[in-house]
Design an enzyme around this catalytic site. Structure first.
Site, short mmCIF file in Angstrom:
data_model
loop_
_atom_site.label_atom_id
_atom_site.label_comp_id
_atom_site.label_asym_id
_atom_site.label_seq_id
_atom_site.Cartn_x
_atom_site.Cartn_y
_atom_site.Cartn_z
N GLU A 132 -32.90 14.17 -22.08
CA GLU A 132 -32.02 14.64 -23.15
C GLU A 132 -32.71 15.75 -23.95
O GLU A 132 -32.07 16.74 -24.36
CB GLU A 132 -31.60 13.48 -24.06
CG GLU A 132 -30.61 13.93 -25.13
CD GLU A 132 -30.17 12.83 -26.07
OE1 GLU A 132 -30.18 11.65 -25.69
OE2 GLU A 132 -29.82 13.16 -27.23
N CYS A 201 -26.69 8.34 -32.21
CA CYS A 201 -25.29 7.99 -31.94
C CYS A 201 -24.94 6.61 -32.49
O CYS A 201 -25.82 5.81 -32.84
CB CYS A 201 -25.01 8.06 -30.45
SG CYS A 201 -25.72 6.69 -29.54
N SER A 229 -35.74 4.03 -20.33
CA SER A 229 -34.56 4.09 -21.21
C SER A 229 -35.01 4.18 -22.66
O SER A 229 -35.50 3.21 -23.24
CB SER A 229 -33.70 2.84 -20.99
OG SER A 229 -32.72 2.76 -22.00
N SER A 230 -34.82 5.35 -23.25
CA SER A 230 -35.27 5.59 -24.62
C SER A 230 -34.63 4.60 -25.60
O SER A 230 -35.31 3.98 -26.41
CB SER A 230 -34.92 7.03 -25.02
OG SER A 230 -35.11 7.23 -26.39
N ASN A 231 -33.31 4.44 -25.52
CA ASN A 231 -32.65 3.58 -26.51
C ASN A 231 -33.11 2.14 -26.38
O ASN A 231 -33.23 1.42 -27.38
CB ASN A 231 -31.13 3.72 -26.43
CG ASN A 231 -30.52 2.96 -25.29
OD1 ASN A 231 -30.23 1.77 -25.42
ND2 ASN A 231 -30.36 3.60 -24.13
C1 2E6 Z 1 -27.37 9.57 -22.48
C2 2E6 Z 1 -27.80 9.80 -23.74
C3 2E6 Z 1 -28.21 8.73 -24.43
O1 2E6 Z 1 -33.17 7.09 -22.13
P1 2E6 Z 1 -31.84 7.05 -22.85
O2 2E6 Z 1 -31.71 5.95 -23.80
O3 2E6 Z 1 -31.50 8.39 -23.45
O4 2E6 Z 1 -30.72 6.90 -21.71
P2 2E6 Z 1 -30.07 5.62 -21.05
O5 2E6 Z 1 -29.49 6.09 -19.78
O6 2E6 Z 1 -30.98 4.47 -21.03
O7 2E6 Z 1 -28.92 5.26 -22.10
C4 2E6 Z 1 -27.72 5.92 -22.19
C5 2E6 Z 1 -27.79 7.28 -22.71
C6 2E6 Z 1 -27.37 8.31 -21.95
N1 2E6 Z 1 -28.20 7.51 -23.93
FE1 F3S Z 2 -23.81 8.61 -25.68
FE2 F3S Z 2 -25.15 7.21 -27.40
FE3 F3S Z 2 -24.43 6.14 -25.20
S1 F3S Z 2 -25.39 9.38 -26.97
S2 F3S Z 2 -24.48 7.77 -23.74
S3 F3S Z 2 -23.04 6.86 -26.79
S4 F3S Z 2 -26.34 5.76 -26.21
#
Ligand code: 2E6
Ligand code: F3S
Length: 317
Positions: A132, A201, A229-231
């Protein structure tokens, strides 16, 4: 038969899939339905092995770079977003490209572009090397976006003009850590333009709030999610910061260190935004085999957000 030890599992809600992940997965599925297999996907569509394996079985081919895709097959860009150069290259090769970037990431891209048009230099709060971060920084020419990962980085920044600055953030950061970095930026650059809140978000915010709500009740926290996975990793940190002496990321039930949980009588369970609910059920079942489990769901927010898939997938073939 020996009696099983009673154990309360506090299940955080919201947890698991967010609207952006749900949309990204639907995009790959619909692309395969529309154009047949193989459909190429640039980077893991979301950071979860089980999701990726499931889509691979349906006909998706995961690659890291567009150069690995043939011109004559559709390509989907992952939910994390891509640098501007990627769709440009796809267009120059006349590829069918479907963008699964989460609309909340695209919103940050647009914010960066808008400031740039006004001659404003951008500061990006995020993690180096994360897709991202690469995608959002790659919306503008090199040098136009300065990366800040910590409060200490703020002191080291060298900006063009302190009166023409704005900051944006990665969507999956720790709410509290980001507030501290934003405060340091505002202190050093009082004229900096800040987003209304930050760009973290709703899903990230809600999942962290749910962990904070269960933290006082639990001896240990398990977060289901992938190591990239950052989140999900932020949920582990939030748990630790909220006082959980044991706060651990697991990909699935097989990763649970039962010995480490030995004396625990109250355990918190959550899942990152890219972790499917089937894995939550797998973990619950693994606990039920070993303990006399009472499940208590703690719901701190209700999510009803849904994102539409791109028009190209809604039109007949
Ligand atoms: C896209 C943007 C944010 O590593 P991260 O947490 O960014 O991504 P995922 O795939 O673990 O979580 C969904 C996501 C997609 N979060
Ligand atoms: Fe979008 Fe947040 Fe999910 S930026 S992909 S709603 S973790």
């Amino acid at each position: 038969m020996t009696e099983r030890t009673p154990l309360t599992l506090y299940l955080a809600a919201p947890r698991g899939f967010c609207a952006g992940v749900d949309r990204a997965i639907r995009i790959v599925e619909m692309a395969i339905e529309k154009w047949g297999a193989p459909v190429y996907v640039r980077h893991e569509i979301v950071h979860n092995r089980f999701v990726v394996d499931g889509l691979r079985a349906k006909g998706a081919v995961f690659v890291e770079e567009l150069s690995e895709c043939p011109d004559d097959r559709p390509v989907v860009f992952s939910a994390h977003g891509v640098p501007k150069s990627v769709p440009l290259e796809a267009a120059s090769r006349q590829m069918i490209a479907v963008d699964a970037t989460c609309p909340l990431v695209t919103k940050v891209h647009n914010e960066a572009a808008r400031h740039h048009e006004n001659g404003v230099q951008m500061i990006y709060i995020g993690h180096a090397g994360h897709p991202e971060t690469v995608g959002t920084m790659g919306q503008l020419p090199p040098g136009e976006v300065l990366l800040v990962e910590t409060v200490e980085d703020v002191a080291r920044l060298q900006v063009r003009d302190p009166a023409k600055l704005a900051f944006i953030t990665q969507t999956t950061l720790s709410v509290d850590d980001t507030a501290a970095i934003a405060a340091a930026l505002k202190e050093r650059f009082p004229l900096i333009h800040a987003p209304a809140h930050d760009d973290i978000c709703y899903a990230t915010t809600n999942r962290q709030a749910a962990v904070k709500a269960i933290a006082p009740k639990i001896d240990a926290l398990l977060v289901i999610g992938a190591p990239n996975s950052s989140n999900s990793k932020r949920l582990v940190e939030v748990g630790a910061a909220a006082g959980c002496g044991y706060s651990m990321l697991i990909q699935r039930a097989a990763d649970i260190d039962w010995r480490a949980l030995g004396g625990a009588r109250a355990i918190g369970l959550t899942a990152g935004a890219s972790a499917p609910e089937v894995l939550v059920n797998e973990v619950l079942d693994a606990f039920r085999v070993r303990f006399d489990v009472t499940v208590e769901q703690v719901e701190t927010a209700v999510e009803d957000i849904e994102f539409k898939v791109p028009r190209i997938l809604r039109e007949p073939a």
